[in-house]
Write an enzyme that holds these catalytic residues in place. Sequence first.
Site, PDB file in Angstrom:
ATOM      1  N   HIS A  36       0.851  -1.191   0.000  1.00  0.00           N
ATOM      2  CA  HIS A  36       0.000   0.000   0.000  1.00  0.00           C
ATOM      3  C   HIS A  36       0.889   1.245   0.000  1.00  0.00           C
ATOM      4  O   HIS A  36       2.076   1.176   0.346  1.00  0.00           O
ATOM      5  CB  HIS A  36      -0.918  -0.002   1.220  1.00  0.00           C
ATOM      6  CG  HIS A  36      -2.051  -0.961   1.089  1.00  0.00           C
ATOM      7  ND1 HIS A  36      -2.610  -1.602   2.169  1.00  0.00           N
ATOM      8  CD2 HIS A  36      -2.757  -1.382   0.003  1.00  0.00           C
ATOM      9  CE1 HIS A  36      -3.600  -2.376   1.766  1.00  0.00           C
ATOM     10  NE2 HIS A  36      -3.700  -2.268   0.453  1.00  0.00           N
ATOM     11  N   LYS A  56       5.159   1.554   0.823  1.00  0.00           N
ATOM     12  CA  LYS A  56       6.057   1.350  -0.316  1.00  0.00           C
ATOM     13  C   LYS A  56       7.523   1.550   0.057  1.00  0.00           C
ATOM     14  O   LYS A  56       8.381   0.772  -0.347  1.00  0.00           O
ATOM     15  CB  LYS A  56       5.661   2.249  -1.485  1.00  0.00           C
ATOM     16  CG  LYS A  56       4.355   1.789  -2.133  1.00  0.00           C
ATOM     17  CD  LYS A  56       4.153   2.372  -3.474  1.00  0.00           C
ATOM     18  CE  LYS A  56       2.769   2.119  -4.037  1.00  0.00           C
ATOM     19  NZ  LYS A  56       2.219   0.797  -3.944  1.00  0.00           N
ATOM     20  N   THR A 109       2.443  -5.460  -8.151  1.00  0.00           N
ATOM     21  CA  THR A 109       1.479  -4.501  -8.663  1.00  0.00           C
ATOM     22  C   THR A 109       2.191  -3.214  -9.066  1.00  0.00           C
ATOM     23  O   THR A 109       3.269  -2.895  -8.552  1.00  0.00           O
ATOM     24  CB  THR A 109       0.398  -4.203  -7.607  1.00  0.00           C
ATOM     25  OG1 THR A 109       1.016  -3.855  -6.379  1.00  0.00           O
ATOM     26  CG2 THR A 109      -0.514  -5.406  -7.397  1.00  0.00           C
ATOM     27  N   GLY A 110       1.589  -2.492  -9.985  1.00  0.00           N
ATOM     28  CA  GLY A 110       2.016  -1.217 -10.530  1.00  0.00           C
ATOM     29  C   GLY A 110       3.254  -0.554  -9.983  1.00  0.00           C
ATOM     30  O   GLY A 110       4.384  -0.911 -10.312  1.00  0.00           O
ATOM     31  N   THR A 111       3.050   0.442  -9.149  1.00  0.00           N
ATOM     32  CA  THR A 111       4.142   1.251  -8.624  1.00  0.00           C
ATOM     33  C   THR A 111       5.106   0.427  -7.774  1.00  0.00           C
ATOM     34  O   THR A 111       6.320   0.635  -7.832  1.00  0.00           O
ATOM     35  CB  THR A 111       3.591   2.426  -7.792  1.00  0.00           C
ATOM     36  OG1 THR A 111       2.647   3.133  -8.587  1.00  0.00           O
ATOM     37  CG2 THR A 111       4.680   3.365  -7.346  1.00  0.00           C
ATOM     38  N   THR A 112       4.601  -0.513  -7.026  1.00  0.00           N
ATOM     39  CA  THR A 112       5.477  -1.330  -6.176  1.00  0.00           C
ATOM     40  C   THR A 112       6.496  -2.085  -7.023  1.00  0.00           C
ATOM     41  O   THR A 112       7.689  -2.087  -6.708  1.00  0.00           O
ATOM     42  CB  THR A 112       4.664  -2.316  -5.314  1.00  0.00           C
ATOM     43  OG1 THR A 112       3.734  -1.579  -4.518  1.00  0.00           O
ATOM     44  CG2 THR A 112       5.568  -3.138  -4.412  1.00  0.00           C
ATOM     45  N   SER A 170      -1.846  -1.396 -11.270  1.00  0.00           N
ATOM     46  CA  SER A 170      -1.902  -0.876  -9.912  1.00  0.00           C
ATOM     47  C   SER A 170      -2.987  -1.649  -9.160  1.00  0.00           C
ATOM     48  O   SER A 170      -3.990  -2.063  -9.758  1.00  0.00           O
ATOM     49  CB  SER A 170      -2.255   0.612  -9.977  1.00  0.00           C
ATOM     50  OG  SER A 170      -2.574   1.111  -8.709  1.00  0.00           O
ATOM     51  N   GLY A 171      -2.808  -1.811  -7.848  1.00  0.00           N
ATOM     52  CA  GLY A 171      -3.797  -2.539  -7.044  1.00  0.00           C
ATOM     53  C   GLY A 171      -5.222  -2.057  -7.232  1.00  0.00           C
ATOM     54  O   GLY A 171      -6.118  -2.849  -7.542  1.00  0.00           O
ATOM     55  N   ASP A 187      -4.302  -6.332  -7.830  1.00  0.00           N
ATOM     56  CA  ASP A 187      -4.507  -7.349  -6.785  1.00  0.00           C
ATOM     57  C   ASP A 187      -5.259  -8.548  -7.368  1.00  0.00           C
ATOM     58  O   ASP A 187      -4.947  -9.700  -7.070  1.00  0.00           O
ATOM     59  CB  ASP A 187      -5.303  -6.777  -5.604  1.00  0.00           C
ATOM     60  CG  ASP A 187      -4.582  -5.650  -4.885  1.00  0.00           C
ATOM     61  OD1 ASP A 187      -3.347  -5.601  -4.926  1.00  0.00           O
ATOM     62  OD2 ASP A 187      -5.279  -4.819  -4.274  1.00  0.00           O
ATOM     63  N   ASP A 218      -1.374  -1.503   4.855  1.00  0.00           N
ATOM     64  CA  ASP A 218      -1.426  -0.382   5.794  1.00  0.00           C
ATOM     65  C   ASP A 218      -2.708  -0.509   6.610  1.00  0.00           C
ATOM     66  O   ASP A 218      -3.788  -0.183   6.120  1.00  0.00           O
ATOM     67  CB  ASP A 218      -1.402   0.942   5.038  1.00  0.00           C
ATOM     68  CG  ASP A 218      -1.381   2.139   5.970  1.00  0.00           C
ATOM     69  OD1 ASP A 218      -1.505   1.956   7.203  1.00  0.00           O
ATOM     70  OD2 ASP A 218      -1.249   3.262   5.465  1.00  0.00           O
ATOM     71  N   HIS A 252     -10.035   0.094  -2.514  1.00  0.00           N
ATOM     72  CA  HIS A 252     -10.175  -1.213  -3.158  1.00  0.00           C
ATOM     73  C   HIS A 252     -10.107  -2.348  -2.133  1.00  0.00           C
ATOM     74  O   HIS A 252      -9.668  -3.458  -2.444  1.00  0.00           O
ATOM     75  CB  HIS A 252      -9.114  -1.385  -4.255  1.00  0.00           C
ATOM     76  CG  HIS A 252      -7.707  -1.386  -3.751  1.00  0.00           C
ATOM     77  ND1 HIS A 252      -7.110  -0.301  -3.169  1.00  0.00           N
ATOM     78  CD2 HIS A 252      -6.768  -2.356  -3.748  1.00  0.00           C
ATOM     79  CE1 HIS A 252      -5.876  -0.606  -2.819  1.00  0.00           C
ATOM     80  NE2 HIS A 252      -5.647  -1.850  -3.166  1.00  0.00           N
ATOM     81  N   ASP A 295     -10.950  -5.919  -3.053  1.00  0.00           N
ATOM     82  CA  ASP A 295      -9.914  -6.617  -3.825  1.00  0.00           C
ATOM     83  C   ASP A 295      -8.825  -7.160  -2.905  1.00  0.00           C
ATOM     84  O   ASP A 295      -8.315  -8.261  -3.112  1.00  0.00           O
ATOM     85  CB  ASP A 295      -9.273  -5.683  -4.852  1.00  0.00           C
ATOM     86  CG  ASP A 295     -10.252  -5.187  -5.896  1.00  0.00           C
ATOM     87  OD1 ASP A 295     -11.297  -5.842  -6.081  1.00  0.00           O
ATOM     88  OD2 ASP A 295      -9.975  -4.146  -6.507  1.00  0.00           O
ATOM     89  N   ARG A 325      -8.067 -13.935   0.708  1.00  0.00           N
ATOM     90  CA  ARG A 325      -8.891 -15.144   0.693  1.00  0.00           C
ATOM     91  C   ARG A 325      -8.327 -16.173  -0.285  1.00  0.00           C
ATOM     92  O   ARG A 325      -8.171 -17.344   0.052  1.00  0.00           O
ATOM     93  CB  ARG A 325     -10.327 -14.790   0.312  1.00  0.00           C
ATOM     94  CG  ARG A 325     -11.250 -15.972   0.298  1.00  0.00           C
ATOM     95  CD  ARG A 325     -12.644 -15.581  -0.253  1.00  0.00           C
ATOM     96  NE  ARG A 325     -13.317 -16.742  -0.734  1.00  0.00           N
ATOM     97  CZ  ARG A 325     -13.107 -17.340  -1.913  1.00  0.00           C
ATOM     98  NH1 ARG A 325     -12.223 -16.863  -2.748  1.00  0.00           N
ATOM     99  NH2 ARG A 325     -13.775 -18.412  -2.267  1.00  0.00           N
TER     100      ARG A 325
END
Length: 126
Positions: free
Chosen positions: A13, A17, A39-42, A59-60, A65, A85, A92, A95, A101
């Site tokens: 999150h 990051k 995911t995206g930025t990470t 991105s999440g 996700d 976080d 989201h 998600d 899960r």
Amino acid sequence: MEKEVKVIALIAHDNKKQEMMSWAAKNKEVLSKYKLCGTGTTSRRVAEATGLNVEGYLSGPLGGDQQIGAKVAEGKIDFIIFLCDPLQAQPHDPDVKALLRIANVYDVPIATNIATADLVIRSLKK
């Protein structure tokens, strides 16, 4: 017969990051032995911080996700580090819960904090 390289997914999150970048840099040697995605930025920031190749998804909040969850269901992800976080509401959140899960349904280890990520990464060093 060549052993298939395991895949580690990296997600963080926004407020986590920087923690992910520091953790990945500290564990670069171990992570270099695995296929990485995120995911995206990470994914982009981990790649920049470590020089490692990290396959990026959306991105999440835009479906990343869910993309990682689909890969878990396909048996294509072996371990997830998802620095959540807990003090910030996530738009989201459904998600996020779905990913948690699906990791449990398919018995895929998922670390949601640095302490757990450290325990798992230590086991991978062996």
